[in-house]
Design a protein around this motif. Structure first.
Motif, mmCIF file in Angstrom:
data_model
loop_
_atom_site.group_PDB
_atom_site.id
_atom_site.type_symbol
_atom_site.label_atom_id
_atom_site.label_comp_id
_atom_site.label_asym_id
_atom_site.label_seq_id
_atom_site.Cartn_x
_atom_site.Cartn_y
_atom_site.Cartn_z
ATOM 1 N N ARG A 241 -19.458 13.072 -13.502
ATOM 2 C CA ARG A 241 -18.877 11.747 -13.765
ATOM 3 C C ARG A 241 -17.891 11.358 -12.672
ATOM 4 N N LEU A 242 -17.121 12.345 -12.209
ATOM 5 C CA LEU A 242 -16.151 12.038 -11.143
ATOM 6 C C LEU A 242 -16.844 11.629 -9.834
ATOM 7 N N GLU A 243 -17.986 12.222 -9.559
ATOM 8 C CA GLU A 243 -18.708 11.879 -8.333
ATOM 9 C C GLU A 243 -19.261 10.469 -8.366
ATOM 10 N N THR A 244 -19.520 9.944 -9.593
ATOM 11 C CA THR A 244 -20.068 8.592 -9.698
ATOM 12 C C THR A 244 -18.996 7.527 -9.576
ATOM 13 N N LEU A 245 -17.722 7.920 -9.654
ATOM 14 C CA LEU A 245 -16.645 6.933 -9.563
ATOM 15 C C LEU A 245 -16.550 6.401 -8.144
ATOM 16 N N SER A 246 -16.190 5.156 -7.961
ATOM 17 C CA SER A 246 -16.050 4.524 -6.640
ATOM 18 C C SER A 246 -14.610 4.101 -6.450
ATOM 19 N N ALA A 247 -14.121 4.381 -5.276
ATOM 20 C CA ALA A 247 -12.738 4.008 -4.949
ATOM 21 C C ALA A 247 -12.689 2.744 -4.111
ATOM 22 N N THR A 248 -13.776 1.978 -4.130
ATOM 23 C CA THR A 248 -13.825 0.787 -3.280
ATOM 24 C C THR A 248 -12.757 -0.229 -3.649
ATOM 25 N N LYS A 249 -12.595 -0.482 -4.960
ATOM 26 C CA LYS A 249 -11.647 -1.491 -5.392
ATOM 27 C C LYS A 249 -10.207 -0.981 -5.474
ATOM 28 N N THR A 250 -10.065 0.324 -5.334
ATOM 29 C CA THR A 250 -8.720 0.888 -5.502
ATOM 30 C C THR A 250 -7.808 0.531 -4.349
ATOM 31 N N PHE A 251 -8.382 0.507 -3.124
ATOM 32 C CA PHE A 251 -7.561 0.296 -1.943
ATOM 33 C C PHE A 251 -7.784 -1.069 -1.316
ATOM 34 N N GLU A 252 -8.143 -2.051 -2.114
ATOM 35 C CA GLU A 252 -8.282 -3.400 -1.589
ATOM 36 C C GLU A 252 -6.931 -3.915 -1.114
ATOM 37 N N PRO A 253 -6.895 -4.613 0.045
ATOM 38 C CA PRO A 253 -5.619 -5.107 0.555
ATOM 39 C C PRO A 253 -4.981 -6.111 -0.404
ATOM 40 N N LEU A 254 -3.704 -5.989 -0.565
ATOM 41 C CA LEU A 254 -2.961 -6.904 -1.410
ATOM 42 C C LEU A 254 -2.601 -8.162 -0.647
ATOM 43 N N GLU A 255 -2.255 -9.191 -1.349
ATOM 44 C CA GLU A 255 -1.819 -10.431 -0.725
ATOM 45 C C GLU A 255 -0.484 -10.202 -0.025
ATOM 46 N N PRO A 256 -0.323 -10.688 1.244
ATOM 47 C CA PRO A 256 0.958 -10.481 1.936
ATOM 48 C C PRO A 256 2.100 -11.155 1.191
ATOM 49 N N ILE A 257 3.180 -10.440 1.154
ATOM 50 C CA ILE A 257 4.370 -10.948 0.458
ATOM 51 C C ILE A 257 5.338 -11.463 1.504
ATOM 52 N N ALA A 258 5.761 -12.653 1.402
ATOM 53 C CA ALA A 258 6.687 -13.257 2.356
ATOM 54 C C ALA A 258 8.020 -12.530 2.332
ATOM 55 N N ASP A 259 8.509 -12.262 3.546
ATOM 56 C CA ASP A 259 9.787 -11.564 3.665
ATOM 57 C C ASP A 259 10.892 -12.602 3.908
ATOM 58 N N THR A 260 11.828 -12.645 3.015
ATOM 59 C CA THR A 260 12.929 -13.631 3.128
ATOM 60 C C THR A 260 14.069 -13.119 3.982
ATOM 61 N N ASP A 261 13.998 -11.828 4.395
ATOM 62 C CA ASP A 261 15.042 -11.266 5.242
ATOM 63 C C ASP A 261 14.664 -11.557 6.694
ATOM 64 N N ILE A 262 15.375 -12.534 7.295
ATOM 65 C CA ILE A 262 15.030 -12.967 8.656
ATOM 66 C C ILE A 262 15.234 -11.841 9.655
ATOM 67 N N GLN A 263 16.350 -11.103 9.512
ATOM 68 C CA GLN A 263 16.627 -10.020 10.443
ATOM 69 C C GLN A 263 15.524 -8.963 10.394
ATOM 70 N N SER A 264 15.132 -8.611 9.176
ATOM 71 C CA SER A 264 14.062 -7.618 9.042
ATOM 72 C C SER A 264 12.741 -8.147 9.557
ATOM 73 N N PHE A 265 12.497 -9.437 9.313
ATOM 74 C CA PHE A 265 11.258 -10.049 9.781
ATOM 75 C C PHE A 265 11.180 -10.030 11.314
#
Length: 827
Positions: free
Chosen positions: A77-101
């Protein structure tokens, strides 16, 4: 030993059960025998499939089996599992810290530049690597091709100290690879070149070689040079185009005439030898003349009686063999004497013969030739007398396809027959089909028959003779040069004779193979790459006998390479780089700066141009130290300083060590600097200034690494490269822009070394102050002086930090950090 009773065993078993129930690493497994058997069977099956028991799987099955879990099914059962959707890129989160940006963007930009630079560097490195490999392979390929016709010792013959990615260096110093024959030829070439250099009448090169061939005690070599002398005794046509001259009818007729003359003279000597060895059978009676010698020869060689002979005898010998052999010896007077003594039986042949003798090139007039051919077809062609048929075919140039095998059994006789039948008169009608031209004969001998027909490799002199006497000089020389290693020197010097006389057809491109054919040349003319032939010949001994090789290269002075450079200079440059015989070939500089002449000066050539070319080629091959010496020999101070600056820059800050590159280059640079200063030799201002500055910096680092800190600090102050007071920072920053890259690259090491000196002096002074404070009392004035001195050291360190921050130069990443760290430790 006592045997345990049943009660003891029972008690031990109960104790074990109690231990298991009390807890441990694994829980107690409660299974019936059927379950244990199934589990064992499953584990055994899995173990048999894998091949090696897995202790982890066994333990896992025991652990999880107690909870009712089926491990194999869970694995499936573990071999049939797929990790394709597990590591899908997340939507970028805007950084409000100008210095860090901004910091993140800057780091990304830097990383992108580093990655791009790394990629470009790898590509350039790989490209340069493959270019170098290809160049090396091309050189090795040429060496192998040259060595295939050289002795086994020459295979992959690399000059000493030549940098190569493919082979080790093999030096053959102190032993000549030239044999006695090659040395004898080289001596004659030297005498010839010496006379050419000093002007005056040039010596006869053929005569020089022919004289020396007598010392070899080889009859075939003597005959070879006699043949060369005969074939080159032709009226030379004054034209620039050798192909046009060689194709001219006048010169071709001369070649045929000379070849026929050589074969006739050789045969006359052969007959004389046979008669001399068989005087009793020959019975010539001491009467001189070809006619009587031919009669004596026939008594020895010709069987008697010969069936089928016609038209009577002369002095008891058949008439047509006498006529044929007299013709074969080239004595037409002897032929006429024989014909006149049997004229009553020969019909109109005496008339044909007289016109044949009166012709300058032994050719009948068209009318007489037509008359003779008609008589031949009607009365002679079917005659049983083979000598009669051969004589008519010779004089009338008819029936050129007949080889007359009954009379002719040797290759020389066949060649003489065909050369005698060559016609230079244009014919029309049916007679043109029976016409033999020189190009047709050449094509037959070279292309149709070739080496196999003449068994060339078993008798190379014979095939060389066939080609050379048919005026195919280039093909003959090329064949002899590769047929036998012992014969190559004779072929090369034959080529030298023809080249000096302007009879050799050369290719337009010296990169072609030794023997080539040009599309526009008349068939079957070939072209001989004389430059490559000389190069292959000298490759055997140029490492051990460079002076002799130089004499042969001088013969190439009239040729150009593919870049338009004088081939003499090009070959000399390659030999110098290969052999590293700089002083022997190019001379050397004395202590007073005067140049002592080398072997090249004997040719009274433009030595300065030669030195510049060799130095440039050496620099192009990456042999920079040798290039420095050669440019110094050529008195090109700018190039000497330029290359030395490039060599010294990477090693300025390297610690001194015995037998290192730094020590060797430093000694070379110091010697050149001393001579330049004593003789007031300078290059351009930028190179000169950088050169002496780099030498002073090497002195600074020698003092620094030698822990002579006070002297090192005084040296860096004297050089005024870095500011040690806040007031001079701006001036030093502006002055930094005027330095060359060779000096700028060493600035990080200079700053670190100077800061390290200041920090060391600060630490030593500080430690001395603390020791005095813990021991005896110190005078206030002394403490104040030390504090002032420490403050001055801190001020100097601060100046260095400010200077490093203002430099318009990208320094290594850890340089500023180390500078700041030492400056902080001083505060």
């Amino acid at each position: 030993m006592e045997v345990d009773s049943f009660d003891d065993l029972l008690r031990d078993a109960e104790q074990l059960t109690a231990n298991v129930d009390s807890g441990g690493e694994l829980p107690r497994v409660e299974r019936n025998l059927h379950q244990i058997m199934e589990t064992s069977q499953r584990l055994w099956t899995k173990t048999a499939q894998v091949g090696v028991p897995d202790a982890a799987d066994v333990k896992a099955s025991i652990l999880l089996g107690s909870k009712g879990l089926d491990v194999p099914r869970i694995s499936q059962r573990l071999e049939t599992l797929s990790a394709t959707k597990t590591f899908e890129p997340l939507e970028p989160i805007a950084d409000t810290d100008i210095q860090s940006f901004l910091r993140n963007e800057r780091e990304n930009a830097v990383l992108a530049v580093i990655q791009e630079t790394k990629k470009n560097t790898l590509q350039q490195t790989e490209k340069r690597f493959w270019e170098t490999m290809q160049s090396e392979w091309q050189e090795q390929r040429q060496r192998i091709l040259n060595a295939l016709i050289s002795s086994g010792e020459d295979l992959l013959d690399i000059g000493p100290d030549t940098e190569s990615m493919l082979s080790e260096t093999v030096a053959m110093d102190g032993r000549s690879t030239m044999d006695s024959v090659e040395m004898a030829y080289a001596r004659q070439v030297y005498l010839y070149n010496d006379r050419v250099v000093h002007g005056g009448v040039r010596p006869n090169l053929i005569q020089l070689f022919e004289q020396i061939s007598l010392q070899f005690e080889d009859k075939r070599v003597s005959e070879l040079w006699a043949m060369v002398r005969e074939m080159t005794s032709v009226p030379l046509i004054s034209t620039v185009d050798t192909v046009q001259a060689r194709s001219a009818q006048e010169m071709q007729m001369a070649f045929v005439r000379q070849a026929r003359s050589y074969l006739e003279n050789s045969y006359l000597k052969y007959i004389s030898t046979i008669v001399g060895e068989n005087l009793q059978r020959a019975q010539v009676g001491g009467i001189p003349g070809t006619f009587h010698r031919v009669q004596g020869f026939m008594k020895v060689k010709l069987p008697h009686p010969v069936p089928g002979l016609e038209d009577g005898e002369v002095n008891g010998q058949p008439v047509w063999p006498i006529i044929y052999y007299c013709l074969r010896c080239g004595d037409l007077d002897a032929v006429l004497h024989a014909v006149q003594r049997a004229a009553q039986d020969l019909g109109e042949f005496e008339e044909y013969l007289k016109e044949y003798m009166d012709s300058e090139d032994r050719r009948l007039s068209p009318n007489m030739q037509t008359k003779l051919r008609i008589h031949y077809r009607s009365n002679v062609r079917n005659s049983p007398d083979p000598y009669k048929r051969a004589v008519y075919c010779l004089i009338g140039c008819c029936d050129t396809t007949d080889s007359h095998s009954e009379v002719i059994s040797k290759t020389e006789d066949y060649l003489w027959l065909k050369l005698s039948q060559v016609s230079f008169v244009e014919e029309s009608g049916p007679s043109s089909l029976d016409r033999l031209t020189l190009p047709q004969l050449q094509t037959t001998l070279l292309e149709e028959y070739g080496e196999n027909h003449f068994s060339a490799h078993q008798n190379p002199y014979l095939y060389f003779q066939v080609l050379f006497l048919s005026a195919q000089f280039e093909a003959a020389i090329e064949f002899l040069s590769r047929s036998d290693l012992r014969l190559r020197c004779h072929a090369v010097h034959t080529a030298i004779v023809l080249y000096e006389m302007g009879l050799l057809v050369l290719p337009a491109n010296i990169q072609t193979q030794v023997l080539s054919k040009h599309l526009d040349d008349p068939s079957p003319m070939r072209r001989l790459n004389f430059a490559r032939l000389i190069s292959m010949y000298t490759s055997k001994f140029e490492n051990t006998d460079p002076r002799e090789a130089l004499q042969y290269f001088y013969l190439l002075r009239g040729l150009k390479d593919h870049q338009g450079e004088n081939l003499f200079i090009t070959c000399l440059s390659e030999m110098v780089i290969e052999t590293r015989e700089f002083e022997t070939l190019l001379g050397k500089l004395g202590q007073d700066g005067t140049r002592r002449p080398g072997a090249v000066d004997k040719f009274q050539a433009n030595t300065q141009r030669i030195l510049e070319t060799v130095a440039r080629d050496t620099e192009a091959k990456g042999l920079f130290e040798d290039a420095v010496k050669l440019y110094d020999l050529a008195r090109n101070a700018d190039k000497v300083l330029e290359i030395l600056n490039r060599l010294l820059s990477p090693i300025v800050a390297v610690p001194k060590s015995g037998q290192s590159n730094r020590q060797r280059l430093q000694a070379l640079a110091v010697a050149i600097a001393g001579r330049f200063q004593s003789q007031a030799v300078t290059g351009n201002q930028s190179n000169t200034k950088s050169f002496y500055l780099l030498l002073d910096l090497m002195t600074f680092f020698d003092e620094y690494h030698g822990r002579e800190l006070d002297r090192a600090l005084e040296t860096i102050k004297t050089l005024q490269l870095v500011p040690l007071t806040p007031e001079t920072v701006d001036d030093k920053v502006n002055a930094f822009k005027q330095y060359t890259d060779e000096v700028r690259r060493n600035m990080p090491d200079i700053l670190l070394a100077t800061m390290n000196i200041l920090h060391t002096k600060y630490r030593n002074t500080r430690n001395t102050t603390l020791q005095n404070a813990q021991g005896r009392p110190t005078a206030r004035s002394e403490d104040g002086g030390k504090e002032s001195y420490l403050a001055d050291l801190r001020r100097q360190a601060k100046s260095l930090i400010t200077f490093a921050g203002m430099l318009p130069y990208r320094m290594p990443g850890d340089t500023n950090a180390r500078l700041v760290q030492m400056e902080v430790l001083m505060n």
